[in-house]
Design a protein around this motif. Sequence first.
Motif, PDB file in Angstrom:
ATOM      1  N   PRO A 363       0.876  -1.228  -0.045  1.00 43.59           N
ATOM      2  CA  PRO A 363      -0.075   0.011  -0.115  1.00 43.59           C
ATOM      3  C   PRO A 363       0.955   1.157   0.138  1.00 43.59           C
ATOM      4  CG  PRO A 363       0.078  -0.884   2.261  1.00 43.59           C
ATOM      5  CD  PRO A 363       0.740  -1.937   1.447  1.00 43.59           C
ATOM      6  N   ARG A 364       0.176   2.351  -0.166  1.00 43.17           N
ATOM      7  CA  ARG A 364       1.077   3.629  -0.125  1.00 43.17           C
ATOM      8  C   ARG A 364       1.730   3.975   1.217  1.00 43.17           C
ATOM      9  NH1 ARG A 364       1.081   7.416  -3.726  1.00 43.17           N
ATOM     10  NH2 ARG A 364      -0.644   6.742  -5.028  1.00 43.17           N
ATOM     11  N   THR A 365       2.766   4.409   1.089  1.00 44.53           N
ATOM     12  CA  THR A 365       3.876   4.543   2.225  1.00 44.53           C
ATOM     13  C   THR A 365       3.249   5.713   3.225  1.00 44.53           C
ATOM     14  OG1 THR A 365       5.700   3.858   0.899  1.00 44.53           O
ATOM     15  CG2 THR A 365       5.959   5.055   2.883  1.00 44.53           C
ATOM     16  N   PRO A 366       3.222   5.854   4.410  1.00 43.53           N
ATOM     17  CA  PRO A 366       2.444   6.601   5.253  1.00 43.53           C
ATOM     18  C   PRO A 366       3.824   7.724   5.193  1.00 43.53           C
ATOM     19  CG  PRO A 366       2.172   4.723   6.598  1.00 43.53           C
ATOM     20  CD  PRO A 366       3.106   4.323   5.334  1.00 43.53           C
ATOM     21  N   THR A 367       3.370   9.007   4.791  1.00 39.92           N
ATOM     22  CA  THR A 367       4.382  10.207   4.643  1.00 39.92           C
ATOM     23  C   THR A 367       3.958  11.495   5.387  1.00 39.92           C
ATOM     24  OG1 THR A 367       3.580  10.712   2.694  1.00 39.92           O
ATOM     25  CG2 THR A 367       5.186   9.013   2.670  1.00 39.92           C
ATOM     26  N   ALA A 368       3.152  11.298   6.419  1.00 37.40           N
ATOM     27  CA  ALA A 368       2.872  12.724   7.043  1.00 37.40           C
ATOM     28  C   ALA A 368       4.207  13.541   7.352  1.00 37.40           C
ATOM     29  CB  ALA A 368       1.866  12.501   8.086  1.00 37.40           C
ATOM     30  N   ARG A 369       5.076  12.985   8.083  1.00 34.62           N
ATOM     31  CA  ARG A 369       6.294  13.729   8.699  1.00 34.62           C
ATOM     32  C   ARG A 369       6.984  14.147   7.672  1.00 34.62           C
ATOM     33  NH1 ARG A 369       8.907  10.810  13.208  1.00 34.62           N
ATOM     34  NH2 ARG A 369       7.761  11.928  14.714  1.00 34.62           N
ATOM     35  N   PHE A 370       7.423  13.350   6.571  1.00 32.50           N
ATOM     36  CA  PHE A 370       8.100  13.705   5.220  1.00 32.50           C
ATOM     37  C   PHE A 370       7.605  14.852   4.746  1.00 32.50           C
ATOM     38  CE2 PHE A 370       9.288  12.658   0.842  1.00 32.50           C
ATOM     39  CZ  PHE A 370      10.684  12.984   1.068  1.00 32.50           C
ATOM     40  N   ARG A 371       6.183  14.852   4.301  1.00 29.00           N
ATOM     41  CA  ARG A 371       5.777  16.006   3.485  1.00 29.00           C
ATOM     42  C   ARG A 371       5.676  17.113   4.255  1.00 29.00           C
ATOM     43  NH1 ARG A 371       1.688  14.529  -0.325  1.00 29.00           N
ATOM     44  NH2 ARG A 371       1.569  12.399  -0.765  1.00 29.00           N
ATOM     45  N   ALA A 372       5.486  17.208   5.698  1.00 27.15           N
ATOM     46  CA  ALA A 372       5.370  18.439   6.551  1.00 27.15           C
ATOM     47  C   ALA A 372       6.925  18.951   6.432  1.00 27.15           C
ATOM     48  CB  ALA A 372       5.009  18.047   7.960  1.00 27.15           C
ATOM     49  N   ALA A 373       7.822  18.135   6.524  1.00 28.79           N
ATOM     50  CA  ALA A 373       9.026  18.473   6.734  1.00 28.79           C
ATOM     51  C   ALA A 373       9.818  18.957   5.383  1.00 28.79           C
ATOM     52  CB  ALA A 373      10.089  17.294   7.158  1.00 28.79           C
ATOM     53  N   VAL A 374       9.637  18.397   4.141  1.00 30.08           N
ATOM     54  CA  VAL A 374      10.536  18.712   2.955  1.00 30.08           C
ATOM     55  C   VAL A 374       9.401  18.641   1.857  1.00 30.08           C
ATOM     56  CG1 VAL A 374      12.656  18.498   4.038  1.00 30.08           C
ATOM     57  CG2 VAL A 374      11.433  16.435   2.762  1.00 30.08           C
ATOM     58  N   GLY A 375       8.366  17.876   2.008  1.00 30.59           N
ATOM     59  CA  GLY A 375       7.525  17.418   0.695  1.00 30.59           C
ATOM     60  C   GLY A 375       7.176  18.495  -0.295  1.00 30.59           C
ATOM     61  N   GLU A 376       6.895  19.845   0.114  1.00 30.28           N
ATOM     62  CA  GLU A 376       6.353  20.693  -0.678  1.00 30.28           C
ATOM     63  C   GLU A 376       7.637  21.495  -1.504  1.00 30.28           C
ATOM     64  OE1 GLU A 376       3.228  21.245  -1.330  1.00 30.28           O
ATOM     65  OE2 GLU A 376       2.828  19.724   0.155  1.00 30.28           O
ATOM     66  N   SER A 377       8.818  21.194  -0.707  1.00 33.18           N
ATOM     67  CA  SER A 377       9.839  21.768  -1.793  1.00 33.18           C
ATOM     68  C   SER A 377      10.615  20.892  -2.561  1.00 33.18           C
ATOM     69  CB  SER A 377      10.882  22.370  -0.397  1.00 33.18           C
ATOM     70  OG  SER A 377      11.533  21.153   0.405  1.00 33.18           O
ATOM     71  N   LEU A 378      10.447  19.820  -2.706  1.00 31.99           N
ATOM     72  CA  LEU A 378      10.931  18.606  -3.519  1.00 31.99           C
ATOM     73  C   LEU A 378      10.424  18.814  -5.117  1.00 31.99           C
ATOM     74  CD1 LEU A 378      10.894  15.539  -1.138  1.00 31.99           C
ATOM     75  CD2 LEU A 378      12.761  17.404  -1.587  1.00 31.99           C
ATOM     76  N   SER A 379      11.173  18.298  -5.834  1.00 34.38           N
ATOM     77  CA  SER A 379      10.973  18.493  -7.344  1.00 34.38           C
ATOM     78  C   SER A 379      10.127  17.488  -7.594  1.00 34.38           C
ATOM     79  CB  SER A 379      12.149  18.200  -8.239  1.00 34.38           C
ATOM     80  OG  SER A 379      12.784  17.108  -7.868  1.00 34.38           O
TER      81      SER A 379
END
Length: 403
Positions: A363-379
Amino acid sequence: LLDRLQRTLPSGARVFALVRAASDEAACERLRAAVAAAGLSEPGLSPDPRDGSARVVAIAGRVDAPRFGLDPLRWEELAREVGLILHVAASVTGASAYDSLRGANVGGTRRALELATTRSIKAFHLVSSLNVSLLVAGPGRGIASETAPVPESLSREQFDANNGYAITKWVAERMVQELAKRSGGRFRASISRPALLSWSRSTGYANDHDWLTRVLSSCLTTRSIPGPPEAGVPAWIPETVTSARGLDLVPVDYAAEAIDRLTVLSRDTPAPDAREASEEIQAPAAPVFHVSNLAPGERGLVTMARLLDLLVLADLEVSADRGLGSAPLEVVTPAEWRSRVESSAAAALPILGQLRQSIPSLPRTPTARFRAAVGESLSESGIDSATLAAFVRAHHNQDPGAR
Protein backbone atom coordinates in the motif's frame (compact mmCIF):
# COMPACT_ATOMS: atom_id res chain seq x y z
CA LEU A 1 23.99 12.07 -3.20
CA LEU A 2 27.65 13.12 -3.38
CA ASP A 3 26.84 15.23 -6.44
CA ARG A 4 23.99 16.88 -4.57
CA LEU A 5 26.02 17.54 -1.43
CA GLN A 6 28.99 19.11 -3.15
CA ARG A 7 26.61 21.52 -4.91
CA THR A 8 24.53 22.50 -1.86
CA LEU A 9 26.98 22.62 1.04
CA PRO A 10 27.75 26.09 2.43
CA SER A 11 30.72 27.95 1.00
CA GLY A 12 33.98 26.63 2.40
CA ALA A 13 32.49 23.34 3.58
CA ARG A 14 33.89 20.04 2.31
CA VAL A 15 32.70 16.45 1.99
CA PHE A 16 34.96 13.75 3.42
CA ALA A 17 33.92 10.57 1.62
CA LEU A 18 34.93 7.23 3.11
CA VAL A 19 35.51 4.76 0.26
CA ARG A 20 36.49 1.10 0.40
CA ALA A 21 39.94 1.13 -1.20
CA ALA A 22 43.60 0.30 -0.53
CA SER A 23 44.75 3.93 -0.53
CA ASP A 24 43.37 7.47 -0.62
CA GLU A 25 44.45 7.74 -4.27
CA ALA A 26 42.58 4.53 -5.12
CA ALA A 27 39.54 5.83 -3.20
CA CYS A 28 39.64 8.99 -5.31
CA GLU A 29 39.74 6.95 -8.52
CA ARG A 30 36.80 4.82 -7.38
CA LEU A 31 34.77 7.97 -6.78
CA ARG A 32 35.74 9.35 -10.20
CA ALA A 33 34.66 6.10 -11.85
CA ALA A 34 31.36 6.07 -9.96
CA VAL A 35 30.60 9.69 -10.89
CA ALA A 36 31.36 8.97 -14.55
CA ALA A 37 29.21 5.82 -14.55
CA ALA A 38 26.31 7.84 -13.14
CA GLY A 39 26.62 10.37 -15.97
CA LEU A 40 27.41 13.23 -13.60
CA SER A 41 30.00 15.97 -13.85
CA GLU A 42 33.06 15.42 -11.70
CA PRO A 43 33.24 17.46 -8.50
CA GLY A 44 36.50 18.90 -7.20
CA LEU A 45 38.00 15.60 -5.99
CA SER A 46 41.26 15.06 -4.15
CA PRO A 47 42.85 12.44 -1.90
CA ASP A 48 44.69 15.19 -0.04
CA PRO A 49 42.83 16.95 2.80
CA ARG A 50 45.35 19.81 2.53
CA ASP A 51 44.11 20.60 -1.00
CA GLY A 52 42.10 23.75 -0.38
CA SER A 53 40.49 23.65 -3.84
CA ALA A 54 38.92 20.21 -3.25
CA ARG A 55 35.20 20.15 -2.58
CA VAL A 56 35.32 16.39 -1.92
CA VAL A 57 38.16 14.60 -0.13
CA ALA A 58 38.35 10.84 -0.69
CA ILE A 59 39.49 8.73 2.27
CA ALA A 60 40.28 5.01 2.05
CA GLY A 61 38.62 2.99 4.81
CA ARG A 62 36.26 0.20 5.79
CA VAL A 63 33.04 0.50 7.77
CA ASP A 64 33.57 -2.94 9.31
CA ALA A 65 36.99 -2.07 10.81
CA PRO A 66 37.82 -0.26 14.07
CA ARG A 67 38.02 3.53 13.47
CA PHE A 68 36.95 2.72 9.87
CA GLY A 69 40.44 1.33 9.34
CA LEU A 70 41.96 4.81 9.79
CA ASP A 71 45.11 5.48 11.76
CA PRO A 72 44.61 7.36 15.06
CA LEU A 73 45.89 10.65 13.63
CA ARG A 74 43.47 10.64 10.68
CA TRP A 75 40.59 9.66 12.97
CA GLU A 76 41.37 12.59 15.27
CA GLU A 77 41.64 14.96 12.31
CA LEU A 78 38.17 13.95 11.12
CA ALA A 79 36.75 14.21 14.63
CA ARG A 80 38.00 17.81 14.86
CA GLU A 81 36.96 19.00 11.40
CA VAL A 82 33.65 17.21 10.71
CA GLY A 83 30.44 18.84 11.95
CA LEU A 84 27.85 16.57 10.29
CA ILE A 85 27.88 12.84 9.57
CA LEU A 86 25.71 11.33 6.86
CA HIS A 87 25.85 7.55 7.27
CA VAL A 88 24.84 5.83 4.04
CA ALA A 89 27.21 2.86 3.79
CA ALA A 90 25.66 -0.59 4.16
CA SER A 91 25.71 -4.06 2.74
CA VAL A 92 22.34 -4.39 0.98
CA THR A 93 22.23 -8.09 0.13
CA GLY A 94 18.68 -8.86 1.23
CA ALA A 95 19.12 -12.64 1.03
CA SER A 96 22.10 -12.68 3.41
CA ALA A 97 21.81 -13.74 7.03
CA TYR A 98 22.08 -11.27 9.91
CA ASP A 99 25.50 -12.51 11.01
CA SER A 100 27.06 -11.88 7.59
CA LEU A 101 25.72 -8.30 7.47
CA ARG A 102 26.29 -7.37 11.10
CA GLY A 103 29.88 -6.18 10.69
CA ALA A 104 29.09 -3.59 8.00
CA ASN A 105 25.56 -2.53 8.92
CA VAL A 106 25.61 -2.67 12.71
CA GLY A 107 29.34 -2.27 13.36
CA GLY A 108 29.57 0.47 10.73
CA THR A 109 26.78 2.46 12.39
CA ARG A 110 28.41 2.03 15.80
CA ARG A 111 31.69 3.45 14.45
CA ALA A 112 29.89 6.33 12.76
CA LEU A 113 28.28 7.16 16.12
CA GLU A 114 31.70 6.93 17.81
CA LEU A 115 33.01 9.51 15.36
CA ALA A 116 29.91 11.64 15.94
CA THR A 117 30.71 11.82 19.66
CA THR A 118 34.51 12.14 19.54
CA ARG A 119 35.93 15.59 20.43
CA SER A 120 32.49 17.18 19.91
CA ILE A 121 28.89 16.09 19.37
CA LYS A 122 28.10 16.28 15.68
CA ALA A 123 24.81 16.34 13.78
CA PHE A 124 23.95 12.91 12.36
CA HIS A 125 21.68 11.44 9.70
CA LEU A 126 21.22 7.70 9.17
CA VAL A 127 19.94 6.40 5.85
CA SER A 128 17.98 3.32 6.89
CA SER A 129 15.36 1.38 4.92
CA LEU A 130 11.59 1.08 4.57
CA ASN A 131 12.17 -2.56 5.55
CA VAL A 132 12.24 -1.34 9.17
CA SER A 133 8.70 0.04 8.79
CA LEU A 134 7.58 -3.34 7.46
CA LEU A 135 9.29 -5.03 10.43
CA VAL A 136 7.57 -2.68 12.89
CA ALA A 137 4.13 -3.24 11.33
CA GLY A 138 4.49 -7.02 11.27
CA PRO A 139 4.04 -9.60 8.49
CA GLY A 140 1.11 -8.84 6.19
CA ARG A 141 0.16 -5.66 8.06
CA GLY A 142 1.38 -3.08 5.59
CA ILE A 143 3.78 -0.26 6.46
CA ALA A 144 4.07 1.30 9.91
CA SER A 145 3.81 5.07 10.21
CA GLU A 146 6.86 7.29 10.68
CA THR A 147 5.84 7.89 14.31
CA ALA A 148 5.27 4.22 15.21
CA PRO A 149 7.62 3.23 18.04
CA VAL A 150 10.44 0.88 17.07
CA PRO A 151 10.50 -2.15 19.39
CA GLU A 152 13.44 -2.38 21.78
CA SER A 153 13.68 -6.11 21.18
CA LEU A 154 12.39 -8.66 18.69
CA SER A 155 10.53 -11.86 19.40
CA ARG A 156 11.71 -15.06 17.77
CA GLU A 157 8.68 -14.78 15.44
CA GLN A 158 9.67 -11.24 14.40
CA PHE A 159 13.27 -12.27 13.89
CA ASP A 160 12.32 -15.23 11.71
CA ALA A 161 9.81 -13.19 9.67
CA ASN A 162 12.41 -10.62 8.50
CA ASN A 163 15.58 -10.87 6.45
CA GLY A 164 19.03 -10.14 7.81
CA TYR A 165 19.20 -6.74 6.12
CA ALA A 166 16.00 -5.48 7.77
CA ILE A 167 17.16 -6.66 11.18
CA THR A 168 20.56 -4.94 10.87
CA LYS A 169 18.81 -1.72 9.94
CA TRP A 170 16.50 -2.09 12.95
CA VAL A 171 19.55 -2.48 15.22
CA ALA A 172 21.23 0.55 13.60
CA GLU A 173 18.14 2.69 14.20
CA ARG A 174 17.91 1.54 17.81
CA MET A 175 21.50 2.66 18.44
CA VAL A 176 20.84 6.10 16.97
CA GLN A 177 17.63 6.51 18.98
CA GLU A 178 19.26 5.37 22.21
CA LEU A 179 22.16 7.79 21.85
CA ALA A 180 19.81 10.64 20.96
CA LYS A 181 17.68 9.99 24.04
CA ARG A 182 20.63 9.61 26.42
CA SER A 183 22.20 12.84 25.16
CA GLY A 184 19.31 14.90 26.50
CA GLY A 185 18.72 16.35 23.04
CA ARG A 186 22.30 17.49 22.44
CA PHE A 187 22.84 14.81 19.79
CA ARG A 188 20.91 16.15 16.78
CA ALA A 189 19.98 13.12 14.71
CA SER A 190 17.41 12.02 12.16
CA ILE A 191 16.66 8.86 10.19
CA SER A 192 15.39 8.42 6.64
CA ARG A 193 13.80 5.22 5.33
CA PRO A 194 13.79 5.32 1.53
CA ALA A 195 11.32 3.19 -0.39
CA LEU A 196 12.44 1.28 -3.53
CA LEU A 197 15.22 3.34 -5.13
CA SER A 198 14.96 3.52 -8.92
CA TRP A 199 16.93 5.13 -11.74
CA SER A 200 17.89 8.79 -12.06
CA ARG A 201 15.31 10.94 -13.82
CA SER A 202 18.01 12.92 -15.60
CA THR A 203 20.68 10.36 -16.56
CA GLY A 204 18.82 7.05 -16.29
CA TYR A 205 21.58 5.71 -14.04
CA ALA A 206 20.49 2.77 -11.89
CA ASN A 207 21.97 0.18 -9.55
CA ASP A 208 22.73 -2.77 -11.83
CA HIS A 209 22.32 -5.22 -8.94
CA ASP A 210 18.80 -4.10 -7.99
CA TRP A 211 16.07 -6.63 -8.86
CA LEU A 212 13.90 -4.12 -10.70
CA THR A 213 16.83 -2.81 -12.76
CA ARG A 214 17.62 -6.40 -13.71
CA VAL A 215 14.02 -7.02 -14.82
CA LEU A 216 13.67 -3.86 -16.90
CA SER A 217 17.11 -4.28 -18.47
CA SER A 218 16.23 -7.87 -19.38
CA CYS A 219 13.03 -6.69 -21.06
CA LEU A 220 15.10 -4.41 -23.28
CA THR A 221 17.73 -7.09 -23.93
CA THR A 222 15.17 -9.75 -24.89
CA ARG A 223 12.89 -7.22 -26.62
CA SER A 224 9.97 -8.60 -24.65
CA ILE A 225 7.92 -8.08 -21.50
CA PRO A 226 6.17 -10.72 -19.39
CA GLY A 227 2.40 -10.64 -19.50
CA PRO A 228 -0.28 -11.16 -18.41
CA PRO A 229 0.81 -10.53 -14.81
CA GLU A 230 1.93 -13.48 -12.72
CA ALA A 231 -0.77 -15.16 -10.65
CA GLY A 232 -1.13 -13.54 -7.25
CA VAL A 233 0.04 -10.08 -8.30
CA PRO A 234 -2.81 -7.67 -7.46
CA ALA A 235 -3.99 -5.18 -10.07
CA TRP A 236 -4.25 -1.44 -9.45
CA ILE A 237 -7.33 -0.55 -7.36
CA PRO A 238 -7.74 3.25 -7.48
CA GLU A 239 -10.82 3.63 -5.25
CA THR A 240 -9.04 4.82 -2.11
CA VAL A 241 -5.55 5.66 -0.97
CA THR A 242 -5.52 2.69 1.41
CA SER A 243 -6.79 0.13 -1.10
CA ALA A 244 -4.27 0.91 -3.85
CA ARG A 245 -1.20 -1.31 -3.98
CA GLY A 246 1.95 -1.21 -6.08
CA LEU A 247 5.63 -0.23 -6.12
CA ASP A 248 6.74 2.93 -4.32
CA LEU A 249 9.53 3.87 -6.75
CA VAL A 250 11.82 6.67 -5.60
CA PRO A 251 14.15 8.04 -8.31
CA VAL A 252 17.66 8.05 -6.88
CA ASP A 253 18.23 11.74 -7.66
CA TYR A 254 14.93 12.59 -5.93
CA ALA A 255 16.04 10.54 -2.91
CA ALA A 256 19.36 12.41 -2.84
CA GLU A 257 17.49 15.71 -2.91
CA ALA A 258 15.24 14.62 -0.05
CA ILE A 259 18.05 13.21 2.10
CA ASP A 260 20.06 16.38 1.57
CA ARG A 261 17.12 18.47 2.83
CA LEU A 262 16.59 16.18 5.83
CA THR A 263 20.30 16.31 6.67
CA VAL A 264 20.19 20.11 6.66
CA LEU A 265 17.29 19.95 9.12
CA SER A 266 19.40 17.83 11.47
CA ARG A 267 22.36 20.17 11.12
CA ASP A 268 20.36 23.36 11.65
CA THR A 269 18.15 22.17 14.50
CA PRO A 270 19.46 23.96 17.60
CA ALA A 271 20.44 21.77 20.53
CA PRO A 272 18.63 22.58 23.80
CA ASP A 273 20.50 24.48 26.49
CA ALA A 274 21.25 22.92 29.87
CA ARG A 275 17.89 24.00 31.32
CA GLU A 276 15.96 22.38 28.50
CA ALA A 277 18.06 19.22 28.19
CA SER A 278 16.49 16.34 30.04
CA GLU A 279 16.34 12.59 29.92
CA GLU A 280 12.57 12.95 29.84
CA ILE A 281 12.62 13.85 26.14
CA GLN A 282 9.88 11.94 24.37
CA ALA A 283 10.84 9.11 22.01
CA PRO A 284 11.79 9.01 19.28
CA ALA A 285 14.52 11.54 19.94
CA ALA A 286 15.68 11.13 16.32
CA PRO A 287 12.68 11.67 13.99
CA VAL A 288 12.06 9.11 11.24
CA PHE A 289 11.11 10.15 7.69
CA HIS A 290 9.74 7.92 4.93
CA VAL A 291 11.45 9.04 1.70
CA SER A 292 8.62 8.13 -0.63
CA ASN A 293 7.28 9.06 -4.07
CA LEU A 294 4.69 11.74 -3.27
CA ALA A 295 3.13 11.91 -6.74
CA PRO A 296 -0.60 11.07 -6.74
CA GLY A 297 -2.22 7.97 -8.27
CA GLU A 298 -0.22 5.52 -10.37
CA ARG A 299 2.50 8.09 -10.92
CA GLY A 300 3.47 7.64 -7.28
CA LEU A 301 2.44 4.04 -6.62
CA VAL A 302 2.80 2.03 -9.81
CA THR A 303 1.92 -1.59 -10.50
CA MET A 304 4.37 -3.82 -12.34
CA ALA A 305 1.90 -4.13 -15.25
CA ARG A 306 1.68 -0.34 -15.58
CA LEU A 307 5.46 0.00 -15.32
CA LEU A 308 5.97 -2.46 -18.18
CA ASP A 309 3.40 -0.59 -20.29
CA LEU A 310 5.40 2.60 -19.71
CA LEU A 311 8.60 0.79 -20.65
CA VAL A 312 7.08 -0.25 -24.00
CA LEU A 313 6.02 3.33 -24.69
CA ALA A 314 9.37 4.79 -23.60
CA ASP A 315 11.27 2.31 -25.79
CA LEU A 316 9.21 3.36 -28.82
CA GLU A 317 9.84 7.04 -28.08
CA VAL A 318 13.59 6.55 -27.72
CA SER A 319 13.75 4.43 -30.87
CA ALA A 320 11.88 7.10 -32.83
CA ASP A 321 14.15 9.86 -31.49
CA ARG A 322 17.19 7.89 -32.62
CA GLY A 323 15.68 6.93 -35.97
CA LEU A 324 16.01 3.24 -35.21
CA GLY A 325 12.54 2.14 -36.33
CA SER A 326 12.50 -0.72 -33.81
CA ALA A 327 9.43 -2.91 -33.37
CA PRO A 328 7.64 -2.59 -29.99
CA LEU A 329 8.66 -4.84 -27.15
CA GLU A 330 6.78 -8.11 -27.56
CA VAL A 331 4.34 -9.24 -24.89
CA VAL A 332 5.04 -12.90 -24.09
CA THR A 333 4.02 -15.33 -21.36
CA PRO A 334 6.06 -15.25 -18.16
CA ALA A 335 7.44 -18.69 -18.99
CA GLU A 336 8.53 -17.54 -22.45
CA TRP A 337 10.10 -14.40 -21.01
CA ARG A 338 12.09 -16.45 -18.50
CA SER A 339 13.23 -18.71 -21.32
CA ARG A 340 14.46 -15.69 -23.30
CA VAL A 341 16.30 -14.37 -20.25
CA GLU A 342 18.02 -17.73 -19.85
CA SER A 343 18.99 -18.09 -23.52
CA SER A 344 20.39 -14.54 -23.70
CA ALA A 345 21.94 -14.60 -20.20
CA ALA A 346 20.16 -11.31 -19.52
CA ALA A 347 20.59 -9.36 -16.29
CA ALA A 348 17.63 -11.03 -14.54
CA LEU A 349 19.12 -14.52 -14.89
CA PRO A 350 20.49 -14.70 -11.31
CA ILE A 351 17.11 -13.78 -9.78
CA LEU A 352 14.71 -15.82 -11.92
CA GLY A 353 14.02 -18.08 -8.97
CA GLN A 354 12.91 -15.11 -6.86
CA LEU A 355 10.72 -13.80 -9.67
CA ARG A 356 8.73 -17.04 -9.71
CA GLN A 357 7.28 -15.76 -6.46
CA SER A 358 5.01 -12.71 -6.49
CA ILE A 359 6.36 -9.25 -7.31
CA PRO A 360 6.38 -6.99 -4.22
CA SER A 361 3.16 -5.00 -3.94
CA LEU A 362 2.50 -2.70 -1.00
CA PRO A 363 0.00 0.00 0.00
CA ARG A 364 0.96 3.65 -0.21
CA THR A 365 3.71 4.59 2.23
CA PRO A 366 2.62 6.79 5.18
CA THR A 367 4.46 10.10 4.72
CA ALA A 368 2.84 12.72 6.98
CA ARG A 369 6.09 13.72 8.68
CA PHE A 370 8.13 13.63 5.44
CA ARG A 371 5.55 15.80 3.65
CA ALA A 372 5.44 18.30 6.50
CA ALA A 373 9.24 18.58 6.70
CA VAL A 374 10.33 18.79 3.06
CA GLY A 375 7.62 17.43 0.77
CA GLU A 376 6.40 20.72 -0.64
CA SER A 377 9.91 21.86 -1.55
CA LEU A 378 10.95 18.77 -3.51
CA SER A 379 10.96 18.42 -7.30
CA GLU A 380 8.45 16.38 -9.31
CA SER A 381 8.89 12.64 -8.73
CA GLY A 382 6.10 10.97 -10.74
CA ILE A 383 6.84 7.82 -12.75
CA ASP A 384 5.84 8.23 -16.42
CA SER A 385 7.12 7.41 -19.90
CA ALA A 386 9.62 10.29 -19.76
CA THR A 387 11.10 8.83 -16.56
CA LEU A 388 11.38 5.42 -18.22
CA ALA A 389 12.89 6.99 -21.37
CA ALA A 390 15.91 8.12 -19.33
CA PHE A 391 16.40 4.51 -18.23
CA VAL A 392 16.04 3.20 -21.80
CA ARG A 393 18.61 5.69 -23.13
CA ALA A 394 21.10 4.72 -20.44
CA HIS A 395 20.57 1.04 -21.21
CA HIS A 396 21.14 1.55 -24.95
CA ASN A 397 24.27 3.59 -24.24
CA GLN A 398 25.67 0.75 -22.14
CA ASP A 399 24.50 -1.99 -24.53
CA PRO A 400 24.36 -0.62 -28.10
CA GLY A 401 23.22 -4.02 -29.35
CA ALA A 402 19.97 -3.82 -27.39
CA ARG A 403 17.58 -2.50 -30.03
